[in-house]
Write an enzyme that holds these catalytic residues in place. Structure first.
Site, PDB file in Angstrom:
ATOM      1  N   TYR A  60      77.556   5.105  -5.986  1.00  0.00           N
ATOM      2  CA  TYR A  60      78.757   5.915  -5.801  1.00  0.00           C
ATOM      3  C   TYR A  60      79.458   5.479  -4.520  1.00  0.00           C
ATOM      4  O   TYR A  60      79.001   5.748  -3.413  1.00  0.00           O
ATOM      5  CB  TYR A  60      78.422   7.398  -5.728  1.00  0.00           C
ATOM      6  CG  TYR A  60      77.819   7.983  -6.985  1.00  0.00           C
ATOM      7  CD1 TYR A  60      77.892   7.308  -8.208  1.00  0.00           C
ATOM      8  CD2 TYR A  60      77.176   9.213  -6.963  1.00  0.00           C
ATOM      9  CE1 TYR A  60      77.338   7.842  -9.351  1.00  0.00           C
ATOM     10  CE2 TYR A  60      76.623   9.758  -8.114  1.00  0.00           C
ATOM     11  CZ  TYR A  60      76.701   9.068  -9.302  1.00  0.00           C
ATOM     12  OH  TYR A  60      76.146   9.599 -10.449  1.00  0.00           O
ATOM     13  N   HIS A 128      68.756   4.992 -13.009  1.00  0.00           N
ATOM     14  CA  HIS A 128      70.107   5.354 -13.428  1.00  0.00           C
ATOM     15  C   HIS A 128      70.411   4.914 -14.861  1.00  0.00           C
ATOM     16  O   HIS A 128      71.114   5.610 -15.600  1.00  0.00           O
ATOM     17  CB  HIS A 128      71.103   4.719 -12.462  1.00  0.00           C
ATOM     18  CG  HIS A 128      72.373   5.475 -12.310  1.00  0.00           C
ATOM     19  ND1 HIS A 128      73.207   5.336 -11.236  1.00  0.00           N
ATOM     20  CD2 HIS A 128      72.977   6.388 -13.100  1.00  0.00           C
ATOM     21  CE1 HIS A 128      74.253   6.128 -11.362  1.00  0.00           C
ATOM     22  NE2 HIS A 128      74.136   6.767 -12.500  1.00  0.00           N
ATOM     23  N   SER A 207      78.969  15.782 -15.944  1.00  0.00           N
ATOM     24  CA  SER A 207      80.268  15.857 -16.607  1.00  0.00           C
ATOM     25  C   SER A 207      80.354  17.042 -17.568  1.00  0.00           C
ATOM     26  O   SER A 207      80.776  16.897 -18.725  1.00  0.00           O
ATOM     27  CB  SER A 207      80.585  14.547 -17.343  1.00  0.00           C
ATOM     28  OG  SER A 207      80.716  13.482 -16.438  1.00  0.00           O
ATOM     29  N   PRO A 208      79.983  18.248 -17.123  1.00  0.00           N
ATOM     30  CA  PRO A 208      79.970  19.402 -18.030  1.00  0.00           C
ATOM     31  C   PRO A 208      81.354  19.883 -18.433  1.00  0.00           C
ATOM     32  O   PRO A 208      81.478  20.633 -19.407  1.00  0.00           O
ATOM     33  CB  PRO A 208      79.249  20.476 -17.200  1.00  0.00           C
ATOM     34  CG  PRO A 208      79.553  20.111 -15.785  1.00  0.00           C
ATOM     35  CD  PRO A 208      79.536  18.619 -15.766  1.00  0.00           C
ATOM     36  N   ARG A 211      84.790  15.476 -17.773  1.00  0.00           N
ATOM     37  CA  ARG A 211      85.528  14.683 -16.782  1.00  0.00           C
ATOM     38  C   ARG A 211      86.908  15.271 -16.481  1.00  0.00           C
ATOM     39  O   ARG A 211      87.870  14.547 -16.227  1.00  0.00           O
ATOM     40  CB  ARG A 211      85.634  13.225 -17.229  1.00  0.00           C
ATOM     41  CG  ARG A 211      84.273  12.590 -17.478  1.00  0.00           C
ATOM     42  CD  ARG A 211      84.344  11.124 -17.852  1.00  0.00           C
ATOM     43  NE  ARG A 211      83.032  10.646 -18.262  1.00  0.00           N
ATOM     44  CZ  ARG A 211      82.079  10.207 -17.439  1.00  0.00           C
ATOM     45  NH1 ARG A 211      82.320  10.174 -16.151  1.00  0.00           N
ATOM     46  NH2 ARG A 211      80.910   9.816 -17.899  1.00  0.00           N
ATOM     47  N   GLY A 212      86.968  16.598 -16.521  1.00  0.00           N
ATOM     48  CA  GLY A 212      88.195  17.299 -16.156  1.00  0.00           C
ATOM     49  C   GLY A 212      89.021  17.799 -17.310  1.00  0.00           C
ATOM     50  O   GLY A 212      89.921  18.625 -17.120  1.00  0.00           O
TER      51      GLY A 212
END
Length: 346
Positions: A60, A128, A207-208, A211-212
């Site tokens: 990240y 990951h 990402s619940p 992603r927006g």
């Protein structure tokens, strides 16, 4: 403020943490710019609300998220359940990186992460992504050695198939599986979640809010040029308008239920987890305190059977897959992403 907790894993590898965590990819600017003072202020607000589970990764911002977290952790390390990851080469740009699950790489990356984080251990260390060129037993064996060395207290895997989970768990007890799970992304419900429930492995959902997309202020026209979402099929020009309109259905359901849409999205996840007998923690990411408070409403949301069923139906209408490459996620490797098209390299 005290949040409810959940136990990830079983036996000696149980990790008790808050059922709501924070996904710190946003600190590295994946969804838009945030400077370090603003990031540190946001982390303080998160902490003040009782959120003590923080999830990051070496890739990240190529270490930036870990570095910022390291500054925040000074004087607070014992209060935080800290997770980070290795297994994706920390170089290049998202969507074009390669995986590396070799034991020597894992051993190298934990030391670099600990240095950036300013700590001598992490509570949960993930692979990951599984490396197709390295048996998962070898990667997990290396992760287990880090527990013996005192650098890691428990281990997890991200975006692995049910078969990979079983093989890994036979090598060393797995505490948590992390994957994308939301009203719009439900492939993990087929094989992965039942396997976690059966084996007593916790599940950490990233990402619940899609992603927006499943928020109340998402603006398709406002995605910046460097926004990482441009790499994902949901946000491709041919899909974005449709998916935004589909999210409007969820927004209306949220309004009818008296919840912000992010709160509804999280309440749906907790409801589904309870039905699957699954230990769940959810790690949304945000750059804004207002969004954080909207997400937190999902911890107490009570959804009717009818509302859950109506939300369940939305996934079948989503246009595009959740990943830029089916091979990059568990559902792709389990042949559960039928809409895949135009796949990019990893």
């Amino acid at each position: 403020m005290t949040l409810r907790t959940t136990d990830l894993g079983t036996g000696r590898q149980t990790l008790t943490t808050t059922a709501f965590g924070y996904g710190a990819m946003s600190l590295a600017g994946a969804y838009g710019p945030i400077d370090e003072p603003a990031a540190l202020k946001l982390l303080q607000e998160i902490y003040d609300r009782g959120v003590t589970f923080i999830d990051t990764a070496n890739i990240y911002g190529l270490g930036l998220s870990e570095t910022i977290l390291g500054r925040f952790l000074e004087g607070r390390r014992d209060d935080i359940t800290l997770a980070t990851k290795c297994g994706i080469e920390p170089k290049g740009e998202a969507g074009k990186r390669s995986v590396n699950g070799r034991p020597e790489h894992i051993q190298e990356q934990i030391d670099l992460s600990l240095q950036r984080l300013g700590t001598d251990y992490v509570d949960l260390y993930y692979l990951h992504r599984p490396d197709p060129d390295v048996p998962i037993e070898e990667s997990v064996g290396a992760l287990g050695e880090l527990i013996s060395a005192g650098k890691v207290r428990s281990i997890g895997l991200s975006e692995v198939t049910a078969q990979e989970i079983r093989r890994a768990h036979q090598t060393h007890p797995i505490t948590a599986i992390q994957s994308e799970w939301s009203i719009f992304a439900r492939d993990v419900e087929e094989y992965v979640i039942p396997t976690c429930a059966e084996l007593g492995i916790g599940f950490v959902a990233f990402s619940p809010v899609a992603r927006g997309l499943l928020t109340d202020r998402f603006d398709p026209e406002a995605l910046g040029e460097s926004d990482a979402r441009h790499k994902f099929p949901w946000f491709a020009p041919e899909n974005l308008g449709h998916n935004h309109q589909l999210a409007n259905k969820a927004r209306q359901m949220a309004a009818d239920a008296g919840l912000p849409t992010p709160g509804l999205a999280l309440a749906w996840l907790f409801t589904k987890a309870a039905g699957a007998d699954l230990k769940l923690s959810i790690i949304p990411g945000t750059r804004y305190v207002q969004h954080l408070d909207e997400l937190l409403t999902g911890l107490d949301g009570q959804l009717s059977v009818e509302l859950v069923a109506a939300l369940d139906a939305l996934a079948d209408e989503v246009s595009g897959d959740r990943s830029f490459s089916p091979a990059w996620v568990s559902g792709g490797r389990e042949a559960l992403l039928p809409r895949a098209s135009g796949a990019h390299s990893m």
